[in-house]
Design an enzyme around this catalytic site. Structure first.
Site, PDB file in Angstrom:
ATOM      1  N   ASN A   9      30.531   1.472   3.265  1.00  0.00           N
ATOM      2  CA  ASN A   9      32.307   1.016   2.536  1.00  0.00           C
ATOM      3  C   ASN A   9      33.015   2.144   2.927  1.00  0.00           C
ATOM      4  O   ASN A   9      33.055   3.612   2.774  1.00  0.00           O
ATOM      5  CB  ASN A   9      31.863   1.339   0.573  1.00  0.00           C
ATOM      6  N   LYS A  11      36.103   2.214   2.744  1.00  0.00           N
ATOM      7  CA  LYS A  11      37.517   2.682   1.941  1.00  0.00           C
ATOM      8  C   LYS A  11      38.738   2.666   3.163  1.00  0.00           C
ATOM      9  O   LYS A  11      38.903   1.740   3.649  1.00  0.00           O
ATOM     10  CB  LYS A  11      37.072   3.847   1.176  1.00  0.00           C
ATOM     11  N   HIS A  94      33.981  -1.887  -7.771  1.00  0.00           N
ATOM     12  CA  HIS A  94      33.563  -0.453  -6.868  1.00  0.00           C
ATOM     13  C   HIS A  94      34.262   0.042  -8.642  1.00  0.00           C
ATOM     14  O   HIS A  94      35.232   0.272  -9.079  1.00  0.00           O
ATOM     15  CB  HIS A  94      34.745  -0.430  -5.869  1.00  0.00           C
ATOM     16  N   GLU A  96      36.116   2.934  -8.061  1.00  0.00           N
ATOM     17  CA  GLU A  96      37.810   3.384  -8.067  1.00  0.00           C
ATOM     18  C   GLU A  96      38.927   2.591  -8.184  1.00  0.00           C
ATOM     19  O   GLU A  96      39.639   2.420  -8.432  1.00  0.00           O
ATOM     20  CB  GLU A  96      37.620   3.915  -6.107  1.00  0.00           C
ATOM     21  N   GLU A 166      26.235   2.714  -8.676  1.00  0.00           N
ATOM     22  CA  GLU A 166      26.585   4.563  -8.147  1.00  0.00           C
ATOM     23  C   GLU A 166      27.575   5.605  -9.503  1.00  0.00           C
ATOM     24  O   GLU A 166      28.494   5.324  -9.744  1.00  0.00           O
ATOM     25  CB  GLU A 166      28.293   3.621  -7.588  1.00  0.00           C
ATOM     26  N   GLY A 172      31.523  10.602  -3.462  1.00  0.00           N
ATOM     27  CA  GLY A 172      32.577  11.582  -2.667  1.00  0.00           C
ATOM     28  C   GLY A 172      32.489  13.576  -3.099  1.00  0.00           C
ATOM     29  O   GLY A 172      33.334  14.058  -2.824  1.00  0.00           O
ATOM     30  N   SER A 212      27.162  10.271  -2.944  1.00  0.00           N
ATOM     31  CA  SER A 212      26.823  11.525  -1.456  1.00  0.00           C
ATOM     32  C   SER A 212      25.541  10.944  -1.202  1.00  0.00           C
ATOM     33  O   SER A 212      24.588  11.474  -0.364  1.00  0.00           O
ATOM     34  CB  SER A 212      27.216  11.937  -2.612  1.00  0.00           C
TER      35      SER A 212
HETATM   36  P1  PGA Z   1      30.483   8.091  -0.875  1.00  0.00           P
HETATM   37  O1  PGA Z   1      30.717   7.236  -1.481  1.00  0.00           O
HETATM   38  O2  PGA Z   1      29.203   8.025  -0.015  1.00  0.00           O
HETATM   39  O3  PGA Z   1      31.353   9.216   0.264  1.00  0.00           O
HETATM   40  O4  PGA Z   1      29.681   8.828  -2.002  1.00  0.00           O
HETATM   41  C1  PGA Z   1      30.159   5.797  -1.488  1.00  0.00           C
HETATM   42  C2  PGA Z   1      31.452   4.585  -2.674  1.00  0.00           C
HETATM   43  O5  PGA Z   1      31.804   5.169  -2.978  1.00  0.00           O
HETATM   44  O6  PGA Z   1      30.522   3.526  -2.775  1.00  0.00           O
END
Ligand code: PGA
Length: 249
Positions: A9, A11, A94, A96, A166, A172, A212
């Site tokens: 992903n 983003k 997601h 976000e 997640e 992140g 992460s």
């Molecule tokens: P990350 O994000 O691997 O940077 O923690 C995962 C995601 O949001 O899909």
């Protein structure tokens, strides 16, 4: 046998030139053939990346789609458009998008419907916040997200879905859920599917871990019986890391 999947992903990252540099590096790397690789770049790059990656069997997905089929929705992108540029997957819900764009389970039902109506596969995301876990409410939160977002689907429809767990506190932040914490939640989600549908269906659905995930922890996570792969954010922006994660099964 469930599919092993690694989805990147991206983003809101990469310009056109940077995107192609990354894709070229991934495409020319040696990756375990039994793993389904999915790249989820921003919308402007989907068409070219899908065309470029078709020979290497790397699939492409979108990070979002509209809940409407078409019409006067300025700035939105429909599932039909995504399908027309040969993407195969769409990320739905997601964290976000749930947090910054106020996407509710009710809205996500409509997005899932659009994705399935266009013969694409939704990757439906769920995850709890840190306070919810600390109050031991995490199972309830996930149950609600899964039940309200997916359990209206027929047996045939649910088998076309992928689920991504997640934990929001791990996205992140560099703080991964331990392999045991992730396994516990994945087994719980599979149990929900079994209770609602059947063991056969529950055993056939891929559940990905995200938050992460990196080349150092992927192996331990993917070794767990109910973790079928990863949804990778930050590490998917570095070809070497994404490839190493895909080779971690
Ligand atoms: P990350 O994000 O691997 O940077 O923690 C995962 C995601 O949001 O899909």
């Amino acid at each position: 046998m469930r599919k092993k999947i690694v989805a990147g992903n991206w983003k809101m990252n990469k310009t056109d030139t940077e995107a192609f540099r990354l894709v070229k590096r991934i495409n020319t790397s040696t990756i375990d053939e039994s793993v389904q690789k999915i790249l989820m770049p921003p919308f402007p790059f989907i068409k070219e990346i899908a065309r470029f990656s078709s020979l290497t069997k790397i699939a492409v997905g979108a990070q979002n789609c509209s809940e409407h089929p078409s019409g006067a929705y300025t700035g939105e992108v429909s599932a039909e458009m995504i399908k027309s540029v040969r993407a195969k997957y769409v990320l739905v819900g997601h964290s976000e998008r749930r947090a910054y764009f106020k996407e509710t389970n009710e809205l996500l039902v409509k997005k899932v419907e659009q994705v399935l109506a266009n013969e694409l596969m939704p990757i439906y995301c769920c995850g709890e916040q840190l306070e919810e876990r600390e109050k031991e409410g995490h199972f309830e939160v996930i149950k609600q997200q899964i039940t309200e977002g997916l359990f209206h689907l027929t047996e045939e429809q649910i088998t076309k879905c992928i689920i991504a767990y997640e934990p929001i506190w791990a996205i992140g932040t560099g703080k991964t859920a331990s392999a045991d914490q992730a396994q516990e939640m994945h087994a719980f989600i599979r149990g929900l599917i079994k209770d609602k549908y059947s063991s056969k269906i529950a055993d056939s659905i891929s559940i990905l871990y995200g938050g992460s995930c990196n080349p150092k922890n992927a192996k331990e996570l993917f070794a767990k019986p109910d973790i079928d792969g990863g949804l990778i954010g930050g590490a998917s922006l570095i070809a070497q890391d994404f490839v190493a994660i895909a080779n971690s099964f």
